[in-house]
Scaffold this active site. Sequence first.
Site, PDB file in Angstrom:
ATOM      1  N   HIS A   1       0.841  -1.202   0.000  1.00 38.78           N
ATOM      2  CA  HIS A   1       0.000   0.000   0.000  1.00 38.78           C
ATOM      3  C   HIS A   1       0.870   1.243   0.000  1.00 38.78           C
ATOM      4  CE1 HIS A   1       0.569  -1.376   4.152  1.00 38.78           C
ATOM      5  NE2 HIS A   1       0.579  -0.107   4.509  1.00 38.78           N
TER       6      HIS A   1
ATOM      7  N   HIS B   1       0.650   5.209   1.003  1.00 41.55           N
ATOM      8  CA  HIS B   1      -0.087   6.215   1.770  1.00 41.55           C
ATOM      9  C   HIS B   1      -0.037   7.530   0.998  1.00 41.55           C
ATOM     10  CE1 HIS B   1       0.068   3.986   5.770  1.00 41.55           C
ATOM     11  NE2 HIS B   1       1.067   3.390   5.150  1.00 41.55           N
TER      12      HIS B   1
END
Length: 140
Positions: free
Chosen positions: A102, A104
Amino acid sequence: MTYDPGNIFGKILRGELPAYRVYEDERVLAFLDIMPRATGHTLVIPKAPSRNLLDVEPDDLAAVVAAAQRIARAQMRAFEADGITLTQHNEKAGGQEVFHLHLHVIPRHTGVELRPPLSYKETPEALAAQAEALKAALAG
Ligand code: AMP
């Protein structure tokens, strides 16, 4: 290090856990971080299984970065941000807590420090409103 499909983001991808989804295409899903370091903090993940930067397929990584750019531009408008911070953690030693890649994408305002990671849980009402604002900016 291998990918474990039982991670939280794997469950969100499969619809087994709810999320404040803001963007989706054939390769990527983006949703709000429920413990945001700043208002509008968004996570961008590939749909294909990958643990982190170390094992992701380059085409999936490129799709994640391209989606992050779209989201960053929309965040600037939706949250009247002055800037954007990108962070990305790899393995425990690199600060990673959830083992599905992921990125951010965090809106920033001049003079406002980021909250420490995992220090603040946003209310469901605020997350819902922020998701709507960001989706509207992405559509506009
Ligand atoms: P990292 O340290 O890069 O692995 O960050 C994991 C992030 O996932 C943290 O910022 C958490 O606040 C966030 N997070 C954990 N569970 C959820 C969830 N169910 N929905 C959205 N974000 C989450």
